[in-house]
Design a protein around this motif. Structure first.
Motif, short mmCIF file in Angstrom:
data_model
loop_
_atom_site.label_atom_id
_atom_site.label_comp_id
_atom_site.label_asym_id
_atom_site.label_seq_id
_atom_site.Cartn_x
_atom_site.Cartn_y
_atom_site.Cartn_z
N ILE A 13 -7.21 5.65 -10.67
CA ILE A 13 -8.18 4.98 -11.47
C ILE A 13 -9.18 4.51 -10.74
CG2 ILE A 13 -8.89 3.67 -13.79
CD1 ILE A 13 -6.43 4.55 -15.05
N ASN A 14 -8.59 3.42 -10.43
CA ASN A 14 -9.52 1.98 -9.56
C ASN A 14 -8.46 1.14 -8.35
OD1 ASN A 14 -9.17 0.28 -12.05
ND2 ASN A 14 -10.54 -0.99 -10.76
N PRO A 15 -8.75 0.09 -7.43
CA PRO A 15 -7.87 -0.13 -7.02
C PRO A 15 -7.71 -2.08 -7.62
CG PRO A 15 -9.74 0.24 -5.75
CD PRO A 15 -9.70 0.44 -7.11
N GLY A 16 -6.82 -2.32 -8.52
CA GLY A 16 -5.66 -2.59 -8.77
C GLY A 16 -5.96 -4.32 -8.34
N PHE A 26 -1.66 2.04 -5.02
CA PHE A 26 -0.34 1.39 -6.37
C PHE A 26 0.15 0.76 -5.38
CE2 PHE A 26 -1.75 5.72 -6.75
CZ PHE A 26 -2.21 6.16 -8.19
N ALA A 27 -0.34 -0.76 -5.83
CA ALA A 27 0.78 -1.51 -4.57
C ALA A 27 1.11 -3.11 -5.14
CB ALA A 27 -0.50 -2.72 -3.44
N ARG A 28 0.43 -2.54 -6.98
CA ARG A 28 1.02 -3.34 -7.95
C ARG A 28 3.01 -3.33 -7.28
NH1 ARG A 28 -0.70 -7.61 -10.91
NH2 ARG A 28 0.79 -7.57 -12.78
N PRO A 29 4.39 -4.32 -7.76
CA PRO A 29 5.04 -3.91 -7.57
C PRO A 29 5.77 -3.52 -8.76
CG PRO A 29 4.79 -6.13 -7.35
CD PRO A 29 3.49 -5.97 -7.58
N GLY A 30 5.03 -3.54 -10.11
CA GLY A 30 5.71 -3.03 -11.15
C GLY A 30 5.33 -1.50 -10.96
N PRO A 137 0.71 5.69 -13.94
CA PRO A 137 2.62 5.39 -13.18
C PRO A 137 2.67 3.77 -13.75
CG PRO A 137 0.85 5.44 -11.52
CD PRO A 137 0.25 6.29 -12.64
N SER A 138 1.37 3.01 -13.82
CA SER A 138 0.94 1.98 -14.35
C SER A 138 2.60 1.29 -15.46
CB SER A 138 0.29 1.15 -14.89
OG SER A 138 -0.47 -0.28 -15.53
#
Length: 177
Positions: A13-16, A26-30, A137-138
């Motif tokens: 979607i967009n960078p968190g 998709f770098a956020r650990p969860g 996949p969030s």
């Protein structure tokens, strides 16, 4: 980085905020993207976000609908999605992947004005590529388990392998959440 002729170009979607800070998709650990990508058979081992360039060896790429980072995707405006969809279609036409895999049905609906889209293969093509909508996949998307997401990703992998039986990847803009 951009590459032509990919088997699948994944589109977040967009960078968190974590992805924006690290410069990796998709770098956020969860976030379950990397585990699901491996579990579905796209990669021989689970890659870390900082190993995203290894996707190229498998005929895979990665990009976003919207380049602007945000804490949550619901912070994006309809105009940002529409413009992102237009720019993504141009990118796909230039890179010529066989499949465009949009990760998140809500993002796909907003970017391509398709209110009835569901997870799975779509009838339309974008920039000459076939389109598959994958679940987001969030970790916030509790409706889909890692196992059920991996099954859907594997359906795409099987469809994408149909022509030549193997794959490859690209990191084509800023990272996804």
């Amino acid at each position: 980085m951009a590459a032509e002729g990919l088997r699948v170009l994944f589109c977040g979607i967009n960078p968190g905020l974590m992805s924006a800070a690290t410069g990796h998709h998709f770098a956020r650990p969860g976030n379950r993207f990397w585990p699901v990508l491996h579990r579905s058979g796209f990669t021989p081992r689970q890659l870390r976000p900082d190993e995203e360039q290894e996707l190229l060896a498998h005929g895979l790429g990665i990009t976003n609908v919207v380049a602007r980072a945000s804490a949550r995707a619901d912070e994006l405006s309809p105009e940002e999605y529409a413009e992102g969809g237009r720019l993504l279609a141009e990118k796909v036409a230039r890179l010529r992947p066989r499949w465009l895999a949009v990760v998140g049905v809500t993002a796909y609906r907003a970017a391509f004005a398709d209110r009835t889209a569901k997870v799975g293969p779509q009838e339309r093509t974008i920039g000459g590529a076939r389109v598959w909508v994958l679940p987001n996949p969030s970790g916030l998307n509790a409706h889909w388990t890692a196992a059920s997401m991996a099954e859907e990703f594997a359906r795409l992998r099987e469809a994408a392998a149909g022509a030549d039986g193997h794959g490859g990847a690209v990191s084509a803009t800023t990272p996804s959440s």
